[in-house]
Motif scaffolding. Structure first.
Motif, PDB file in Angstrom:
ATOM      1  N   GLU A   1       0.820  -1.211   0.000  1.00  0.00           N
ATOM      2  CA  GLU A   1       0.000   0.000   0.000  1.00  0.00           C
ATOM      3  C   GLU A   1       0.859   1.268   0.000  1.00  0.00           C
ATOM      4  OE1 GLU A   1      -2.329  -0.495   3.493  1.00  0.00           O
ATOM      5  OE2 GLU A   1      -3.733  -1.922   2.589  1.00  0.00           O
ATOM      6  N   VAL A   2       2.137   1.084   0.320  1.00  0.00           N
ATOM      7  CA  VAL A   2       3.040   2.236   0.443  1.00  0.00           C
ATOM      8  C   VAL A   2       3.987   2.322  -0.740  1.00  0.00           C
ATOM      9  CG1 VAL A   2       4.748   3.363   1.934  1.00  0.00           C
ATOM     10  CG2 VAL A   2       2.944   1.964   2.954  1.00  0.00           C
ATOM     11  N   LYS A   3       4.528   1.188  -1.154  1.00  0.00           N
ATOM     12  CA  LYS A   3       5.506   1.222  -2.253  1.00  0.00           C
ATOM     13  C   LYS A   3       5.553  -0.129  -2.967  1.00  0.00           C
ATOM     14  CE  LYS A   3       9.611  -0.140   0.394  1.00  0.00           C
ATOM     15  NZ  LYS A   3      11.016   0.180   0.694  1.00  0.00           N
ATOM     16  N   ASP A   4       6.048  -0.084  -4.187  1.00  0.00           N
ATOM     17  CA  ASP A   4       6.280  -1.291  -4.992  1.00  0.00           C
ATOM     18  C   ASP A   4       5.089  -2.251  -4.923  1.00  0.00           C
ATOM     19  OD1 ASP A   4       8.845  -0.228  -5.446  1.00  0.00           O
ATOM     20  OD2 ASP A   4       9.671  -1.283  -3.703  1.00  0.00           O
ATOM     21  N   LYS A   5       3.919  -1.744  -5.287  1.00  0.00           N
ATOM     22  CA  LYS A   5       2.673  -2.497  -5.103  1.00  0.00           C
ATOM     23  C   LYS A   5       2.714  -3.884  -5.736  1.00  0.00           C
ATOM     24  CE  LYS A   5      -2.337  -1.746  -5.258  1.00  0.00           C
ATOM     25  NZ  LYS A   5      -2.541  -1.411  -3.850  1.00  0.00           N
ATOM     26  N   GLY A   6       3.085  -3.937  -6.984  1.00  0.00           N
ATOM     27  CA  GLY A   6       3.085  -5.220  -7.689  1.00  0.00           C
ATOM     28  C   GLY A   6       4.070  -6.209  -7.078  1.00  0.00           C
ATOM     29  N   ASP A   7       5.295  -5.754  -6.820  1.00  0.00           N
ATOM     30  CA  ASP A   7       6.332  -6.638  -6.268  1.00  0.00           C
ATOM     31  C   ASP A   7       5.950  -7.151  -4.876  1.00  0.00           C
ATOM     32  OD1 ASP A   7       7.854  -6.362  -8.511  1.00  0.00           O
ATOM     33  OD2 ASP A   7       9.192  -4.841  -7.667  1.00  0.00           O
ATOM     34  N   ASN A   8       5.476  -6.253  -4.035  1.00  0.00           N
ATOM     35  CA  ASN A   8       5.154  -6.658  -2.660  1.00  0.00           C
ATOM     36  C   ASN A   8       3.914  -7.545  -2.597  1.00  0.00           C
ATOM     37  OD1 ASN A   8       7.272  -5.578  -1.041  1.00  0.00           O
ATOM     38  ND2 ASN A   8       6.476  -3.526  -1.468  1.00  0.00           N
TER      39      ASN A   8
END
Length: 586
Positions: free
Chosen positions: A493-500
């Motif tokens: 929800e904060v960064k790198d949505k797809g990767d996380n």
């Protein structure tokens, strides 16, 4: 006493070489004096020799009496010096019974010294074993059956103690063999008291061995052994032995409850502890009373997880408080701190049922009191345990008030625990605390520094997974993979949505390798629900139709367990999410 042969020979030669004249009165007088002197000398030498032997025998008996008395008073170092001095003058061939007794007592001395000198424990226990084994060479089952059994029992005890130093399984196995050999003689018909004592010892070894392998099988054996001991320790004739066996029986049942028949075995444990407390009164046996009350509290705490949580937690708290009335901080600091720690855990558990804030505050107070005694310097392992418990109490309190402040305190407590709980020395405890730390950082991320605290949460969970591998700790592995999946999902929800989100899904799928529908249906449903949410979020980033289809399948799997009849609330939520996904697919 024998006259030296050389002296006797010279005297006889001298007499034979003298020319005797029967008509010479002076010569006959001299010969008579010589013969009389020789006879007197022989008599004196024999009498003196007998007297010397009698004095030595009397001295030896006196020395042994003194050594036995010293040993009874636990002055083992003084006693062993006497035994070893006497042993230097005793032949195993000429005096086998005495030699066997002396070697047995020498072994008992070294066994006792091993308690006093912790630094040289292994050395002294090895000396004890060597002495007992020497004694057994004389005290055979055929020649000295009672003494054989006593020494075999002692040998078993020495092996058991040595198992705490090294080669645990090997020495426990040797201890079992020694105790079983003692029981060949110590039958319930002939020697009921000795039979009970050895059965109790055997039960203790089985209990220890259950921690290494075949847990259920060895705990069942421990229970049987303690029950046998209790049968022949009558309350009237051997009250203390009966109480010891009942306390041990309770502990064995409590351990067995973690494997099978939880409620049934916990109730048996409670009954056994209450039997022990018939003997262990606070007036006559204050220390034993406290220990059994503490064990009783733990049994009630465990039972509270199965039934009547509030009532059984109240009983646990009552037992811990009774223990604290006997234990004082000055006289028994370690026991006092243990009771406080357990009391804190009982309040922590009770907080899940009623008066959450009040009971958590009580738990924190108990842990903090315990930590005044359980310092890092004096009791490092206990310090780490209580710090970990304190962290959990602060984490729980953060859900009610002072979220940021109490989470910060929880994190501090967990970090303190990790100063002792290192992966090299205490891997399981290290993983447990890292998991708790990960949960605290994950919750703190809701208040501040979201990305930073979520990254810390992920780091803590990954540390825990270094220990909780799929092969060695499958349940711990699955639990932390689920937590890691939640941390990655929130981080997306904060960064790198797809990767996380991809990392989150991978973690959930790893958890499902353990949490199967057949074995862990509720955990399976929970993970499938989480997996559905992760796929739904990923569909907003890429491969919309494919990921929404995977979300549908995950929610449908969850609904196999979350039925409207059994779990109406969960069913409603998952069904609503499924309907939403199907709407999105249109």
């Amino acid at each position: 006493m024998r006259i030296p042969s050389l002296l006797l020979e010279k005297l006889l030669v001298a007499i034979r070489t003298v020319k005797i004249s029967k008509d010479n009165p002076w010569q006959m007088a001299i010969i008579g004096c010589l013969a009389g002197a020789l006879f007197t000398g022989i008599v004196l030498m024999v009498v003196f020799g007998l007297r010397t032997r009698q004095i030595y025998a009397d001295t030896r008996i006196t020395s042994l009496d003194i050594a036995d008395q010293l040993l009874q008073k636990d002055l083992a170092e003084d006693a062993v010096a006497i035994y070893e001095d006497v042993l230097r003058r005793v032949s195993p061939k000429r005096e086998p019974a005495l030699y066997g007794r002396l070697k047995n007592n020498e072994g008992v001395c070294y066994y006792t010294i091993a308690f006093i000198k912790d630094k040289d424990k292994e050395t002294n226990l090895n000396k004890a074993i060597g002495a007992f084994e020497e004694s057994i060479k004389i005290r055979t089952i055929r020649e000295y059956p009672l003494e054989y059994a006593a020494t075999k029992n002692n040998l078993g005890a020495a092996y058991w103690r040595l198992s705490a130093v090294r080669d645990k399984e090997g020495y426990l196995t040797k201890a079992i063999a020694a105790y079983r050999e003692a029981l060949v003689v110590r039958t319930p018909e002939s020697y009921p008291h000795d039979y009970a004592a050895t059965q109790d010892n055997l039960g203790t070894v089985y209990w220890d061995l259950s921690a290494l392998k075949d847990k259920e099988a060895y705990l069942v054996m421990a229970v049987r052994a303690f029950e046998e001991a209790s049968r022949f320790y009558s309350v009237r004739d051997y009250p203390v032995g009966y109480a010891i066996a009942q306390d041990h029986l309770g502990t064995a049942y409590r351990a067995l409850a973690a494997v099978k028949g939880t409620e049934e075995n916990l109730l048996k444990a409670i009954a056994a502890y209450e039997e022990a407390l018939r003997i262990y009164t606070p007036e006559h046996y204050p220390l034993d009373y406290e220990l059994v009350q503490n064990n009783l509290g733990m049994a009630y705490s465990a039972l509270a997880q199965v039934k009547n949580k509030e009532a059984n937690m109240a009983r646990a708290i009552s037992a811990y408080n009774k223990a604290l009335k006997v234990y004082t901080q000055e006289q028994y600091p370690a026991g006092y701190a243990t009771a406080l720690n357990n009391l804190g855990t009982a309040f922590n558990d009770l907080a899940k049922v009623k008066d959450k804030e009040l009971n958590l505050v009580m738990a924190i107070g108990s842990y903090e009191e315990a930590l005044k005694i359980r310092t890092l310097e004096r009791y490092p392992l206990d310090y780490a345990e209580t710090q970990n418990n304190l962290g959990t109490a602060f984490w729980g309190l953060s859900e009610i008030r002072g979220k940021e402040e109490n989470l910060a305190r929880a994190i501090t407590a967990y970090k303190e625990a990790l100063t002792v709980r290192t992966p090299a020395q205490y891997p399981r405890e290290y993983a447990e605390t890292q998991n708790n730390l990960g949960a605290s950082y994950w919750t703190l991320a809701e208040v501040r520094d979201k990305a930073k605290n979520l990254a810390r949460s992920v780091g803590a969970y990954e540390e825990a997974l270094r220990i909780y591998t799929l092969e060695e700790y499958p349940q711990g592995y699955a639990m932390i993979q689920n937590n890691l999946g939640a941390a990655y999902w929130t981080l997306s929800e904060v960064k790198d949505k797809g990767d996380n989100l991809a990392k989150s899904i991978a973690a959930y799928e790893k958890a499902l390798r353990v949490y199967t529908l057949e074995i862990y249906p509720l955990d399976y449903a929970m993970i499938q629900n989480n997996l559905g949410a992760a796929y739904r979020s990923l569909a907003l980033v890429k491969e919309r139709k494919a990921n929404l289809g995977k979300a549908v399948r995950a929610y449908e799997e969850a609904l196999k367990i979350y039925t409207a009849q059994k779990y109406p609330l969960y069913h409603q939520r998952v069904a609503a999410n499924l309907a939403l996904i199907k709407q999105m697919l249109k």
